[in-house]
Motif scaffolding. Structure first.
Motif, PDB file in Angstrom:
ATOM      1  N   GLN A  54       4.689   5.065   1.037  1.00 50.58           N
ATOM      2  CA  GLN A  54       3.951   5.904   0.086  1.00 50.58           C
ATOM      3  C   GLN A  54       4.423   5.660  -1.337  1.00 50.58           C
ATOM      4  N   LYS A  55       5.721   5.479  -1.525  1.00 49.30           N
ATOM      5  CA  LYS A  55       6.254   5.204  -2.868  1.00 49.30           C
ATOM      6  C   LYS A  55       5.685   3.905  -3.410  1.00 49.30           C
ATOM      7  N   ALA A  56       5.582   2.880  -2.576  1.00 52.34           N
ATOM      8  CA  ALA A  56       5.015   1.608  -3.019  1.00 52.34           C
ATOM      9  C   ALA A  56       3.559   1.788  -3.454  1.00 52.34           C
ATOM     10  N   VAL A  57       2.802   2.543  -2.685  1.00 49.71           N
ATOM     11  CA  VAL A  57       1.399   2.787  -3.024  1.00 49.71           C
ATOM     12  C   VAL A  57       1.300   3.615  -4.305  1.00 49.71           C
ATOM     13  N   ASP A  58       2.131   4.660  -4.412  1.00 51.77           N
ATOM     14  CA  ASP A  58       2.126   5.495  -5.620  1.00 51.77           C
ATOM     15  C   ASP A  58       2.501   4.677  -6.848  1.00 51.77           C
ATOM     16  N   ASP A  59       3.497   3.798  -6.731  1.00 51.39           N
ATOM     17  CA  ASP A  59       3.901   2.947  -7.851  1.00 51.39           C
ATOM     18  C   ASP A  59       2.745   2.048  -8.287  1.00 51.39           C
ATOM     19  N   GLU A  60       2.043   1.487  -7.313  1.00 49.57           N
ATOM     20  CA  GLU A  60       0.892   0.639  -7.647  1.00 49.57           C
ATOM     21  C   GLU A  60      -0.195   1.455  -8.338  1.00 49.57           C
ATOM     22  N   ASP A  61      -0.492   2.642  -7.793  1.00 55.39           N
ATOM     23  CA  ASP A  61      -1.506   3.506  -8.419  1.00 55.39           C
ATOM     24  C   ASP A  61      -1.121   3.858  -9.852  1.00 55.39           C
ATOM     25  N   ASN A  62       0.141   4.223 -10.054  1.00 56.18           N
ATOM     26  CA  ASN A  62       0.607   4.575 -11.400  1.00 56.18           C
ATOM     27  C   ASN A  62       0.508   3.389 -12.348  1.00 56.18           C
ATOM     28  N   ALA A  63       0.851   2.191 -11.872  1.00 59.56           N
ATOM     29  CA  ALA A  63       0.750   0.999 -12.716  1.00 59.56           C
ATOM     30  C   ALA A  63      -0.708   0.729 -13.088  1.00 59.56           C
ATOM     31  N   LEU A  64      -1.601   0.900 -12.132  1.00 58.76           N
ATOM     32  CA  LEU A  64      -3.018   0.679 -12.419  1.00 58.76           C
ATOM     33  C   LEU A  64      -3.546   1.713 -13.410  1.00 58.76           C
ATOM     34  N   ARG A  65      -3.083   2.944 -13.299  1.00 59.37           N
ATOM     35  CA  ARG A  65      -3.494   3.977 -14.261  1.00 59.37           C
ATOM     36  C   ARG A  65      -3.033   3.645 -15.662  1.00 59.37           C
ATOM     37  N   ARG A  66      -1.872   3.013 -15.767  1.00 58.21           N
ATOM     38  CA  ARG A  66      -1.342   2.621 -17.079  1.00 58.21           C
ATOM     39  C   ARG A  66      -1.995   1.335 -17.585  1.00 58.21           C
ATOM     40  N   GLY A  67      -2.818   0.721 -16.758  1.00 57.58           N
ATOM     41  CA  GLY A  67      -3.479  -0.507 -17.167  1.00 57.58           C
ATOM     42  C   GLY A  67      -2.674  -1.754 -16.891  1.00 57.58           C
ATOM     43  N   ALA A  68      -1.550  -1.601 -16.223  1.00 58.99           N
ATOM     44  CA  ALA A  68      -0.715  -2.757 -15.910  1.00 58.99           C
ATOM     45  C   ALA A  68      -0.999  -3.200 -14.488  1.00 58.99           C
ATOM     46  N   LYS A  69      -0.787  -4.449 -14.227  1.00 55.22           N
ATOM     47  CA  LYS A  69      -0.932  -4.965 -12.867  1.00 55.22           C
ATOM     48  C   LYS A  69       0.394  -4.850 -12.146  1.00 55.22           C
ATOM     49  N   SER A  70       0.303  -4.480 -10.868  1.00 59.94           N
ATOM     50  CA  SER A  70       1.494  -4.415 -10.041  1.00 59.94           C
ATOM     51  C   SER A  70       1.896  -5.842  -9.689  1.00 59.94           C
ATOM     52  N   ASP A  71       3.162  -6.160  -9.868  1.00 58.31           N
ATOM     53  CA  ASP A  71       3.634  -7.505  -9.579  1.00 58.31           C
ATOM     54  C   ASP A  71       4.466  -7.478  -8.314  1.00 58.31           C
ATOM     55  N   ALA A  72       3.799  -7.599  -7.176  1.00 58.91           N
ATOM     56  CA  ALA A  72       4.495  -7.545  -5.886  1.00 58.91           C
ATOM     57  C   ALA A  72       5.460  -8.709  -5.722  1.00 58.91           C
ATOM     58  N   SER A  73       5.186  -9.841  -6.371  1.00 58.61           N
ATOM     59  CA  SER A  73       6.067 -10.999  -6.223  1.00 58.61           C
ATOM     60  C   SER A  73       7.413 -10.779  -6.910  1.00 58.61           C
ATOM     61  N   ALA A  74       7.499  -9.788  -7.791  1.00 56.65           N
ATOM     62  CA  ALA A  74       8.769  -9.495  -8.447  1.00 56.65           C
ATOM     63  C   ALA A  74       9.717  -8.762  -7.501  1.00 56.65           C
ATOM     64  N   LYS A  75       9.210  -8.333  -6.360  1.00 60.08           N
ATOM     65  CA  LYS A  75      10.025  -7.619  -5.380  1.00 60.08           C
ATOM     66  C   LYS A  75       9.929  -8.359  -4.050  1.00 60.08           C
ATOM     67  N   PRO A  76      10.572  -9.529  -3.929  1.00 62.34           N
ATOM     68  CA  PRO A  76      10.407 -10.346  -2.722  1.00 62.34           C
ATOM     69  C   PRO A  76      10.941  -9.704  -1.453  1.00 62.34           C
ATOM     70  N   HIS A  77      11.796  -8.680  -1.560  1.00 60.17           N
ATOM     71  CA  HIS A  77      12.353  -8.043  -0.367  1.00 60.17           C
ATOM     72  C   HIS A  77      11.385  -7.050   0.263  1.00 60.17           C
ATOM     73  N   GLN A  78      10.269  -6.776  -0.402  1.00 66.87           N
ATOM     74  CA  GLN A  78       9.296  -5.828   0.137  1.00 66.87           C
ATOM     75  C   GLN A  78       8.074  -6.569   0.667  1.00 66.87           C
ATOM     76  N   GLN A  79       7.521  -6.089   1.762  1.00 65.27           N
ATOM     77  CA  GLN A  79       6.296  -6.680   2.300  1.00 65.27           C
ATOM     78  C   GLN A  79       5.120  -6.176   1.491  1.00 65.27           C
ATOM     79  N   LYS A  80       4.110  -7.020   1.354  1.00 60.05           N
ATOM     80  CA  LYS A  80       2.869  -6.576   0.725  1.00 60.05           C
ATOM     81  C   LYS A  80       2.101  -5.716   1.715  1.00 60.05           C
ATOM     82  N   LEU A  81       1.433  -4.709   1.198  1.00 64.97           N
ATOM     83  CA  LEU A  81       0.638  -3.832   2.049  1.00 64.97           C
ATOM     84  C   LEU A  81      -0.775  -4.386   2.166  1.00 64.97           C
ATOM     85  N   ALA A  82      -1.296  -4.363   3.361  1.00 60.35           N
ATOM     86  CA  ALA A  82      -2.675  -4.780   3.590  1.00 60.35           C
ATOM     87  C   ALA A  82      -3.429  -3.624   4.214  1.00 60.35           C
TER      88      ALA A  82
END
Length: 163
Positions: free
Chosen positions: A134-162
């Motif tokens: 949920q934190k990963a999803v919330d972080d992505e939502d917050n980044a999108l609200r700010r107009g920034a793109k979430s950079d999942a590749s900057a966090k290689p230890h986390q799996q991408k959500l599908a």
């Protein structure tokens, strides 16, 4: 990648199973999962507003308003001074507390079924892991609200959500 390895897919299946189980328990009560969620949230966070309720329901303020209005009409919630001067807060009534106790017993039976193959430690671990998702999803939502793109590749230890 196999379908059974897709986190979003497995979460969706688990959600559908949880909702089906809860609906079976709520059958004949004239209440749905959103009503139960609203009563639980307002008891835990007295004075929260419709926007907070809408988000807790996985939707928006309008959905929160509709659920709150329905429960207010049944005298289970009231509206009063909110946490700020611009909004009305939601509060559970004594009748709402009584109804929530009845519904919570039904909900517990559904929860017990969902966790029947888990030890108490595994249940706690699952909740902790779901909190991280949920934190990963919330972080992505917050980044999108700010107009920034979430950079999942900057966090290689986390799996991408599908989904």
């Amino acid at each position: 990648m196999k379908l059974a390895e897709v986190i979003g897919y497995r979460l969706a299946l688990a959600r559908y199973a949880a909702v089906r189980s809860l609906l079976r328990e709520l059958d004949g009560s004239d209440f749905g999962p959103s009503d139960l969620t609203a009563l639980m949230l307002v008891r835990e966070r007295p004075g929260c507003n419709q926007t907070v309720l809408g988000r807790a329901l996985g939707a928006n303020r309008m959905v929160g308003m509709k659920v709150a209005s329905r429960l207010e009409a049944r005298e289970l919630l009231t509206r009063g001074s909110g946490r700020d001067r611009r909004s009305l807060g939601l509060f559970i009534t004594p009748e709402g507390e009584r109804m929530l106790e009845e519904l919570a017993m039904r909900h517990q039976r559904a929860e017990d079924r969902l966790a029947s193959y888990l030890s108490p430690a595994e249940s706690r671990q699952l909740l902790a892991l779901l909190g991280k998702v949920q934190k990963a999803v919330d972080d992505e939502d917050n980044a999108l609200r700010r107009g920034a793109k979430s950079d999942a590749s900057a966090k290689p230890h986390q799996q991408k959500l599908a989904v």
